[in-house]
Write an enzyme that holds these catalytic residues in place. Sequence first.
Site, PDB file in Angstrom:
ATOM      1  N   GLU A 130       7.432 -12.132  -3.642  1.00 35.97           N
ATOM      2  CA  GLU A 130       8.339 -11.335  -2.810  1.00 35.97           C
ATOM      3  C   GLU A 130       9.593 -12.124  -2.440  1.00 35.97           C
ATOM      4  OE1 GLU A 130       7.778  -8.052   0.756  1.00 35.97           O
ATOM      5  OE2 GLU A 130       6.118  -9.349   0.203  1.00 35.97           O
TER       6      GLU A 130
ATOM      7  N   GLU B 176      11.700 -12.126  -5.405  1.00 39.76           N
ATOM      8  CA  GLU B 176      12.296 -10.788  -5.580  1.00 39.76           C
ATOM      9  C   GLU B 176      13.484 -10.601  -4.633  1.00 39.76           C
ATOM     10  OE1 GLU B 176      11.062  -6.022  -5.427  1.00 39.76           O
ATOM     11  OE2 GLU B 176       9.636  -7.526  -4.700  1.00 39.76           O
TER      12      GLU B 176
ATOM     13  N   CYS C 229       3.350  -4.905   2.069  1.00 42.43           N
ATOM     14  CA  CYS C 229       1.932  -5.281   2.207  1.00 42.43           C
ATOM     15  C   CYS C 229       1.172  -4.387   3.165  1.00 42.43           C
ATOM     16  CB  CYS C 229       1.792  -6.746   2.610  1.00 42.43           C
ATOM     17  SG  CYS C 229       3.015  -7.271   3.759  1.00 42.43           S
TER      18      CYS C 229
ATOM     19  N   SER D 267       9.661  -3.540  -1.701  1.00 45.23           N
ATOM     20  CA  SER D 267       9.364  -4.589  -2.676  1.00 45.23           C
ATOM     21  C   SER D 267       8.354  -4.027  -3.670  1.00 45.23           C
ATOM     22  CB  SER D 267       8.764  -5.798  -1.950  1.00 45.23           C
ATOM     23  OG  SER D 267       8.079  -6.617  -2.870  1.00 45.23           O
TER      24      SER D 267
ATOM     25  N   LYS E 250      -6.228   0.171   4.164  1.00 42.77           N
ATOM     26  CA  LYS E 250      -6.507  -0.626   2.956  1.00 42.77           C
ATOM     27  C   LYS E 250      -7.524   0.080   2.057  1.00 42.77           C
ATOM     28  CE  LYS E 250      -3.840  -4.190   3.318  1.00 42.77           C
ATOM     29  NZ  LYS E 250      -2.850  -4.477   2.266  1.00 42.77           N
TER      30      LYS E 250
ATOM     31  N   GLU F 219      -5.446   2.317   0.060  1.00 40.98           N
ATOM     32  CA  GLU F 219      -4.661   1.539  -0.902  1.00 40.98           C
ATOM     33  C   GLU F 219      -5.511   1.128  -2.102  1.00 40.98           C
ATOM     34  OE1 GLU F 219      -1.581  -2.058  -0.352  1.00 40.98           O
ATOM     35  OE2 GLU F 219      -3.648  -2.655  -0.027  1.00 40.98           O
TER      36      GLU F 219
ATOM     37  N   GLU G 212      -3.295   3.812  -9.511  1.00 41.18           N
ATOM     38  CA  GLU G 212      -2.518   2.841 -10.297  1.00 41.18           C
ATOM     39  C   GLU G 212      -2.958   1.393 -10.035  1.00 41.18           C
ATOM     40  OE1 GLU G 212      -1.433   4.612  -7.801  1.00 41.18           O
ATOM     41  OE2 GLU G 212      -0.051   3.509  -6.515  1.00 41.18           O
TER      42      GLU G 212
ATOM     43  N   CYS H 171      -1.407  -6.785  11.811  1.00 36.67           N
ATOM     44  CA  CYS H 171      -2.800  -6.575  11.391  1.00 36.67           C
ATOM     45  C   CYS H 171      -3.829  -6.993  12.433  1.00 36.67           C
ATOM     46  CB  CYS H 171      -3.072  -7.333  10.099  1.00 36.67           C
ATOM     47  SG  CYS H 171      -1.862  -6.973   8.830  1.00 36.67           S
TER      48      CYS H 171
END
Lengths: 181, 456
Positions: free
Chosen positions: B160, B163, B180, B200, B239, B242, B247, B384
């Site tokens: 990241e 990036e 994230c 990102s 999560k 996710e 994908e 978190c």
Amino acid sequence: MEKLSHFVVGDGTKCIGCKACEVACHASHSVNGITAGNIDTPVFPKLFVTRVEEVTVPVQCHHCEDAPCAQACLEKAIYFAGDKVLIDTDKCKACKDCLMACPFGAVELVSQFVNGEEVIQENLKKPRMYANKCDLCDTRKQGPICVEVCPKQALRLVDPHKEKKEKNRKAVATIVGMFKK
Amino acid sequence: MQYTVEIDQELCTGCHRCIDVCPVGAIGGPAGMAADINYDKCCFCGQCVQICSAYQEYKSETSAPRETKMKDRGLLASVREPLFAAHNMGHAQKVWEAINNPNVVTMVQCAPAVRVGLAEDFGVASGELVAGKMITALRKLGFDRVYDTNFTADLTIMEEGSELIKRIQENGVLPMFTSCCPAWVKYVEQEHFELHENLSTCKSPQQMAGALFKTYGAQVDKLEPKKIVSVSVMPCTAKKFEASRPEMNASGSQDVDLVLTTRELANLIKHAGIDFKSLKPSQPDSVLGTYTGAGHIFGVTGGVMEAALRTGYELITGNPLDDINILDVRHSQGVKRATLQVGDLAVKTVVVAGLENAAPIIDEIKNGTADFHFVEVMACPQGCISGGGQPKVLLETERKQVYASRMASMYKHDEELPLRKSHDNPEITKVYKDFLGKPLGHKSHELLHTHYCRRG
């Protein structure tokens, strides 16, 4: 004059029925820890959020001066400690006389748990039960936890003397207002 | 799609505190009636799960008894805590089956914030760090490999950070959003898809770890990837969603098979009869277990930003920061802006704590007044550590203090660690040397980066 007992009362116009008071009550009396994962028995609150039509409000012991529950208890398990009506759970025989005597339904019979396990009476093959009701968080310095945690401030600890005096003042203020007209 | 958060209509009292706490307005219902979730809006952050206090009363006459409800919720039969109306779907039963299946190899990772919350469910004071005990408990449970999400948090920073630098140097889409937090990502996809290029392309640390378990991990351990059951333990309910995204299968199958919340891990440890408090600490397995302080602070608001700046500064200037503790990005109470001089460039950052606070930032981007480069958004109020899957604080009056303790513990651990910058992690160097090549390289792109899809 004898000091009248305090008691917690709920405001039905504010209460949203979230049961935060019930959870806090159980946590304060029966849980060693700050999170739900530490609850290892059923939740046995000492106040009971009750809904009638669109109104919810917790019902709990008024610590009555003449304590009909104590009057009814043949085992003398219910007694006054200062201005609080308390139950000696070891003496209680779960006869339900207090439950019948209480005008508010503020007493509930619950199963006894030790280390997370229900206590079963050997001879009867039944859980051992005892009477459970609000003790105004007797051992808690800050007073009743239900009042503290209510997200809508719907609960308050009533001092009957102060309450009466306040009502006297309001009555006089009303009269003054009438004369001013 | 897997709905990970639900409200039991029978237990809900209609108090609507979940409606108030929901950052995206996904919960509704008539006054005094049970609340309902609109899954087109819900981002699965689980704040409703944290606040709900409507529970199933003992021997109450519900249509389904407690045992049935527990099974429906995916809870282990040994769970004793009350069933609350707002809850997340559990996977502890499936994990239990996996760790007891001799025909599979189980690999587990734990997110940073888990280790400052887990002990609370064992009666320990809030925020106690139990990183080592947690690792021991996972081994005792029978996981074959115990790795760490903190490692891939470091890896995320490498990707990241690179990036962000690339976007700045090559006039790419700015500001760049962190990616994230799966609740934040889902929110962008369904409410502001026109900004999806600002996200990102990095997968979250959980998904990077999942992709590496079944590729690099399998290669190192000479395992058949199909035999691996990849488990994560997260402070988060989103999560689970996710991990189930179709994908997320760069390894050839679902990269993360099962996700547990911190609470579910506590239940699993109790279910196995492990005396957690008396455990001796141990270390995670190499190669995917070594971490730095930078990876660890992902668990608090501002942590990703700080970790990225620690590395980014050094990559650009060639010099280390004078002070590695970047206080300007910590403790966001909603929106916190900061500017850090990196060589000739003044890097402008925004840290958003709590998804409900993202709106003004999004407005600035849309109306062309945004002058910042990098935005960190965490859906949960303090990051978190306050996630929907963390141990459920019983008293609302204690929540603030509990979160403060967890946060202090996170930073304390960061300061205690010998390495505090992601690029200093020797295992990160090794994984690039032996397997990935370089940040943003072909293999990284294949395994560690993702794309987004329009929702709603």
